[in-house]
Scaffold this motif. Structure first.
Motif, PDB file in Angstrom:
ATOM      1  N   PHE A 195       0.503  -1.428  -0.446  1.00 19.09           N
ATOM      2  CA  PHE A 195      -0.168  -0.351  -0.106  1.00 19.09           C
ATOM      3  C   PHE A 195       1.009   1.209   0.245  1.00 19.09           C
ATOM      4  O   PHE A 195       0.331   2.514  -0.614  1.00 19.09           O
ATOM      5  CB  PHE A 195      -0.983  -0.211   1.227  1.00 19.09           C
ATOM      6  N   LEU A 196       1.491   1.601   0.781  1.00 20.59           N
ATOM      7  CA  LEU A 196       3.044   2.872   0.636  1.00 20.59           C
ATOM      8  C   LEU A 196       3.565   2.889  -0.272  1.00 20.59           C
ATOM      9  O   LEU A 196       3.748   3.776  -1.372  1.00 20.59           O
ATOM     10  CB  LEU A 196       3.480   2.257   2.102  1.00 20.59           C
ATOM     11  N   ILE A 197       3.821   1.209  -1.006  1.00 20.96           N
ATOM     12  CA  ILE A 197       4.786   1.686  -2.330  1.00 20.96           C
ATOM     13  C   ILE A 197       3.704   2.199  -3.146  1.00 20.96           C
ATOM     14  O   ILE A 197       4.660   3.012  -4.105  1.00 20.96           O
ATOM     15  CB  ILE A 197       5.486   0.492  -2.893  1.00 20.96           C
ATOM     16  N   ALA A 198       2.804   1.021  -3.339  1.00 26.36           N
ATOM     17  CA  ALA A 198       1.773   2.001  -4.616  1.00 26.36           C
ATOM     18  C   ALA A 198       1.596   3.959  -4.470  1.00 26.36           C
ATOM     19  O   ALA A 198       1.584   4.201  -5.495  1.00 26.36           O
ATOM     20  CB  ALA A 198       0.532   1.133  -4.388  1.00 26.36           C
ATOM     21  N   THR A 199       0.885   3.550  -3.411  1.00 28.54           N
ATOM     22  CA  THR A 199       0.805   4.958  -3.138  1.00 28.54           C
ATOM     23  C   THR A 199       2.200   6.350  -3.378  1.00 28.54           C
ATOM     24  O   THR A 199       1.630   7.088  -3.307  1.00 28.54           O
ATOM     25  CB  THR A 199       0.101   5.846  -1.067  1.00 28.54           C
ATOM     26  N   ILE A 200       3.187   6.119  -3.043  1.00 22.08           N
ATOM     27  CA  ILE A 200       4.269   6.963  -3.390  1.00 22.08           C
ATOM     28  C   ILE A 200       4.702   6.689  -5.036  1.00 22.08           C
ATOM     29  O   ILE A 200       4.639   7.428  -5.179  1.00 22.08           O
ATOM     30  CB  ILE A 200       5.708   6.218  -2.263  1.00 22.08           C
ATOM     31  N   PHE A 201       4.141   5.770  -5.478  1.00 20.48           N
ATOM     32  CA  PHE A 201       4.607   5.728  -6.958  1.00 20.48           C
ATOM     33  C   PHE A 201       3.021   6.273  -7.783  1.00 20.48           C
ATOM     34  O   PHE A 201       3.225   7.409  -8.342  1.00 20.48           O
ATOM     35  CB  PHE A 201       3.788   4.078  -7.260  1.00 20.48           C
ATOM     36  N   LEU A 202       2.635   6.556  -7.070  1.00 24.07           N
ATOM     37  CA  LEU A 202       0.543   7.048  -7.396  1.00 24.07           C
ATOM     38  C   LEU A 202       1.885   8.620  -7.047  1.00 24.07           C
ATOM     39  O   LEU A 202       1.101   9.707  -8.431  1.00 24.07           O
ATOM     40  CB  LEU A 202       0.132   7.208  -6.682  1.00 24.07           C
ATOM     41  N   ILE A 203       2.222   9.054  -5.916  1.00 26.82           N
ATOM     42  CA  ILE A 203       2.979  10.614  -5.836  1.00 26.82           C
ATOM     43  C   ILE A 203       3.747  11.577  -6.913  1.00 26.82           C
ATOM     44  O   ILE A 203       3.473  12.119  -7.787  1.00 26.82           O
ATOM     45  CB  ILE A 203       2.846  10.527  -3.762  1.00 26.82           C
ATOM     46  N   PHE A 204       4.453  10.096  -7.063  1.00 29.90           N
ATOM     47  CA  PHE A 204       5.504  10.789  -7.173  1.00 29.90           C
ATOM     48  C   PHE A 204       4.747  10.666  -9.382  1.00 29.90           C
ATOM     49  O   PHE A 204       5.532  11.304 -10.132  1.00 29.90           O
ATOM     50  CB  PHE A 204       6.834   9.949  -7.767  1.00 29.90           C
ATOM     51  N   ASP A 205       4.632   9.701  -9.266  1.00 29.78           N
ATOM     52  CA  ASP A 205       3.818  10.163 -11.266  1.00 29.78           C
ATOM     53  C   ASP A 205       3.040  10.496 -11.163  1.00 29.78           C
ATOM     54  O   ASP A 205       3.021  11.602 -12.595  1.00 29.78           O
ATOM     55  CB  ASP A 205       2.410   8.557 -11.472  1.00 29.78           C
ATOM     56  N   ILE A 206       1.963  11.491 -10.640  1.00 30.84           N
ATOM     57  CA  ILE A 206       1.627  12.930 -10.618  1.00 30.84           C
ATOM     58  C   ILE A 206       2.851  14.033 -10.562  1.00 30.84           C
ATOM     59  O   ILE A 206       2.432  15.006 -11.221  1.00 30.84           O
ATOM     60  CB  ILE A 206       0.738  13.164  -9.794  1.00 30.84           C
ATOM     61  N   ALA A 241       9.267   4.156   4.996  1.00 32.54           N
ATOM     62  CA  ALA A 241       7.990   3.652   3.811  1.00 32.54           C
ATOM     63  C   ALA A 241       9.004   2.903   2.820  1.00 32.54           C
ATOM     64  O   ALA A 241       7.986   2.626   1.559  1.00 32.54           O
ATOM     65  CB  ALA A 241       7.587   4.582   3.435  1.00 32.54           C
ATOM     66  N   LEU A 242      10.153   3.029   1.846  1.00 37.12           N
ATOM     67  CA  LEU A 242      10.644   2.213   1.203  1.00 37.12           C
ATOM     68  C   LEU A 242      11.122   0.986   1.813  1.00 37.12           C
ATOM     69  O   LEU A 242      11.553   0.698   0.859  1.00 37.12           O
ATOM     70  CB  LEU A 242      11.639   3.267   0.685  1.00 37.12           C
ATOM     71  N   ASN A 243      10.659   0.687   2.806  1.00 37.13           N
ATOM     72  CA  ASN A 243      11.905  -0.626   2.897  1.00 37.13           C
ATOM     73  C   ASN A 243      11.011  -1.942   2.780  1.00 37.13           C
ATOM     74  O   ASN A 243       9.838  -1.541   3.123  1.00 37.13           O
ATOM     75  CB  ASN A 243      11.910  -0.248   4.602  1.00 37.13           C
ATOM     76  N   TRP A 244      11.455  -3.276   2.248  1.00 31.98           N
ATOM     77  CA  TRP A 244      10.136  -4.142   1.907  1.00 31.98           C
ATOM     78  C   TRP A 244      10.886  -5.054   3.454  1.00 31.98           C
ATOM     79  O   TRP A 244       9.831  -5.852   3.925  1.00 31.98           O
ATOM     80  CB  TRP A 244      11.042  -4.592   0.464  1.00 31.98           C
ATOM     81  N   LEU A 260      11.279  12.154  -1.365  1.00 31.16           N
ATOM     82  CA  LEU A 260      11.885  11.233  -1.175  1.00 31.16           C
ATOM     83  C   LEU A 260      13.188  10.612  -0.153  1.00 31.16           C
ATOM     84  O   LEU A 260      12.674   9.777  -0.018  1.00 31.16           O
ATOM     85  CB  LEU A 260      12.113  10.409  -2.871  1.00 31.16           C
ATOM     86  N   PHE A 261      13.812  11.085   0.406  1.00 29.60           N
ATOM     87  CA  PHE A 261      14.439  10.792   1.269  1.00 29.60           C
ATOM     88  C   PHE A 261      13.528  10.999   2.463  1.00 29.60           C
ATOM     89  O   PHE A 261      14.053  10.171   3.635  1.00 29.60           O
ATOM     90  CB  PHE A 261      15.652  11.935   1.179  1.00 29.60           C
ATOM     91  N   HIS A 262      12.372  11.714   2.821  1.00 26.06           N
ATOM     92  CA  HIS A 262      12.207  11.889   3.523  1.00 26.06           C
ATOM     93  C   HIS A 262      11.118  10.752   4.070  1.00 26.06           C
ATOM     94  O   HIS A 262      11.034  10.244   5.736  1.00 26.06           O
ATOM     95  CB  HIS A 262      10.530  12.992   3.402  1.00 26.06           C
ATOM     96  N   GLU A 263      10.765  10.004   2.610  1.00 26.50           N
ATOM     97  CA  GLU A 263       9.784   8.700   2.868  1.00 26.50           C
ATOM     98  C   GLU A 263      10.725   7.405   3.031  1.00 26.50           C
ATOM     99  O   GLU A 263      10.887   6.234   3.583  1.00 26.50           O
ATOM    100  CB  GLU A 263       9.510   8.214   1.013  1.00 26.50           C
ATOM    101  N   TRP A 264      12.095   7.614   2.783  1.00 23.79           N
ATOM    102  CA  TRP A 264      13.190   6.577   2.881  1.00 23.79           C
ATOM    103  C   TRP A 264      13.583   6.851   4.386  1.00 23.79           C
ATOM    104  O   TRP A 264      13.924   5.596   5.319  1.00 23.79           O
ATOM    105  CB  TRP A 264      14.282   7.392   1.706  1.00 23.79           C
ATOM    106  N   ASN A 265      13.578   8.471   4.623  1.00 22.38           N
ATOM    107  CA  ASN A 265      13.969   7.922   6.202  1.00 22.38           C
ATOM    108  C   ASN A 265      13.289   7.814   7.161  1.00 22.38           C
ATOM    109  O   ASN A 265      13.163   6.883   8.451  1.00 22.38           O
ATOM    110  CB  ASN A 265      14.759   9.623   7.140  1.00 22.38           C
ATOM    111  N   GLN A 266      11.542   7.053   6.619  1.00 19.08           N
ATOM    112  CA  GLN A 266      10.628   7.172   7.995  1.00 19.08           C
ATOM    113  C   GLN A 266      10.926   5.924   7.425  1.00 19.08           C
ATOM    114  O   GLN A 266       9.873   5.261   8.706  1.00 19.08           O
ATOM    115  CB  GLN A 266       9.356   8.199   7.451  1.00 19.08           C
TER     116      GLN A 266
END
Length: 115
Positions: free
Chosen positions: A56-67, A110-113, A102-108
């Motif tokens: 869910f988080l990766i899909a949301t991040i993808f949609l945000i960066f796609d927009i 959200a990008l860790n599987w 992107l760095f904020h999401e990485w530090n939080q």
């Protein structure tokens, strides 16, 4: 007279469309198609499967960066209007905001599987 002929043709077309719609193959009820799950889920299994929060988080991040990329596309069309300095400044600020996000999401995390 012409109006009567057009009304009769219209009525014939409406009746034909209704008859063809009622007798088409789409009206045949298929048990698989009438089940509530048509997206690859098995309707006979439990419908309360655990949902992956990482997906869910990766899909949301993808949609945000796609927009965000779709918002970058108008920069191509205004290249002729703006001078190069303001175009570079606008592009740099926009891309900097994307990189900071992107760095904020990485530090939080959200990008860790891995959990």
């Amino acid at each position: 007279m012409l109006l009567m002929i057009m009304i009769m043709l219209l009525m014939i077309m409406i009746i034909l469309t209704t008859i063809l719609n009622l007798t088409s193959k789409k009206m045949i009820i298929d048990q698989e198609k009438s089940s509530p799950f048509e997206c690859g889920f098995d309707p006979k299994n439990c419908s309360r499967l655990p949902f992956s929060m990482q997906f869910f988080l990766i899909a949301t991040i993808f949609l945000i960066f796609d927009i965000e990329i779709a918002l970058l596309l108008p920069l191509i069309t205004i290249m002729k209007i703006l001078n190069p300095t303001s175009l570079m400044l606008t592009s740099l600020i926009f891309i900097l905001i994307l990189i900071l996000g992107l760095f904020h999401e990485w530090n939080q995390g959200a990008l860790n599987w891995a959990i």
